[in-house]
Design an enzyme around this catalytic site. Structure first.
Site, short mmCIF file in Angstrom:
data_model
loop_
_atom_site.label_atom_id
_atom_site.label_comp_id
_atom_site.label_asym_id
_atom_site.label_seq_id
_atom_site.Cartn_x
_atom_site.Cartn_y
_atom_site.Cartn_z
N TYR A 133 83.87 35.79 -35.64
CA TYR A 133 84.55 35.34 -36.86
C TYR A 133 83.53 34.88 -37.88
CZ TYR A 133 88.89 35.80 -34.37
OH TYR A 133 89.94 36.33 -33.67
N GLY A 134 83.78 35.25 -39.12
CA GLY A 134 82.87 34.86 -40.18
C GLY A 134 83.11 35.68 -41.43
N HIS A 135 82.05 35.84 -42.20
CA HIS A 135 82.08 36.59 -43.45
C HIS A 135 80.87 37.51 -43.46
CE1 HIS A 135 85.03 33.62 -44.69
NE2 HIS A 135 84.18 32.70 -44.25
N LEU A 136 81.12 38.79 -43.71
CA LEU A 136 80.05 39.78 -43.73
C LEU A 136 79.79 40.21 -45.17
CD1 LEU A 136 78.26 41.29 -41.68
CD2 LEU A 136 79.86 43.20 -41.86
N GLU A 190 63.98 41.44 -37.40
CA GLU A 190 64.67 40.51 -38.31
C GLU A 190 63.71 39.52 -38.96
OE1 GLU A 190 67.53 41.19 -39.13
OE2 GLU A 190 68.34 42.36 -37.48
#
Length: 111
Positions: free
Chosen positions: A14-17, A55
């Site tokens: 769950y989150g925001h991409l 990354e």
């Protein structure tokens, strides 16, 4: 990731991409956010080192573009996520579907 075993090609956190505008996504983890689609791999220590290099993440560095966090999935298993903070320069365009692959395919078809 040669030798890494894919457990799930379509799992969720769950989150925001966001589309960073640089050819890769940025995730803000948020239990109150929407579903974000990802893949789950079983990796070894060398894979983790390689991912950290990709990354540009260093555990002992104060200022990373991403932070690597241990996350608990709905089934109780654990995974690492590379996340950004809301003030990150990578937070540009919200991907409402939370699905990076669909987003990039749709962008290609409209260009």
């Amino acid at each position: 990731m040669r030798g890494a075993r894919c457990h799930n090609r379509r799992c969720y956190v769950y989150g925001h991409l966001y589309d960073s505008g640089l050819g890769y996504p940025a995730l803000i983890a948020d239990e109150k956010g929407g579903k974000v689609v990802g893949e789950l791999y079983e990796i070894n220590e060398q894979h983790l080192v390689s991912l950290d290099e990709l990354e540009d993440y260093a555990p002992d560095r104060n200022h990373n573009l991403y932070e690597r966090v241990l996350h608990t999935l709905e089934d109780g298993s654990h995974c690492y996520l590379y996340v950004v903070t809301p003030d990150s320069p990578l937070v540009r365009t919200l991907i409402p579907s939370g699905d990076w692959l669909d987003w990039t395919e749709n962008k290609k078809s409209t260009e």
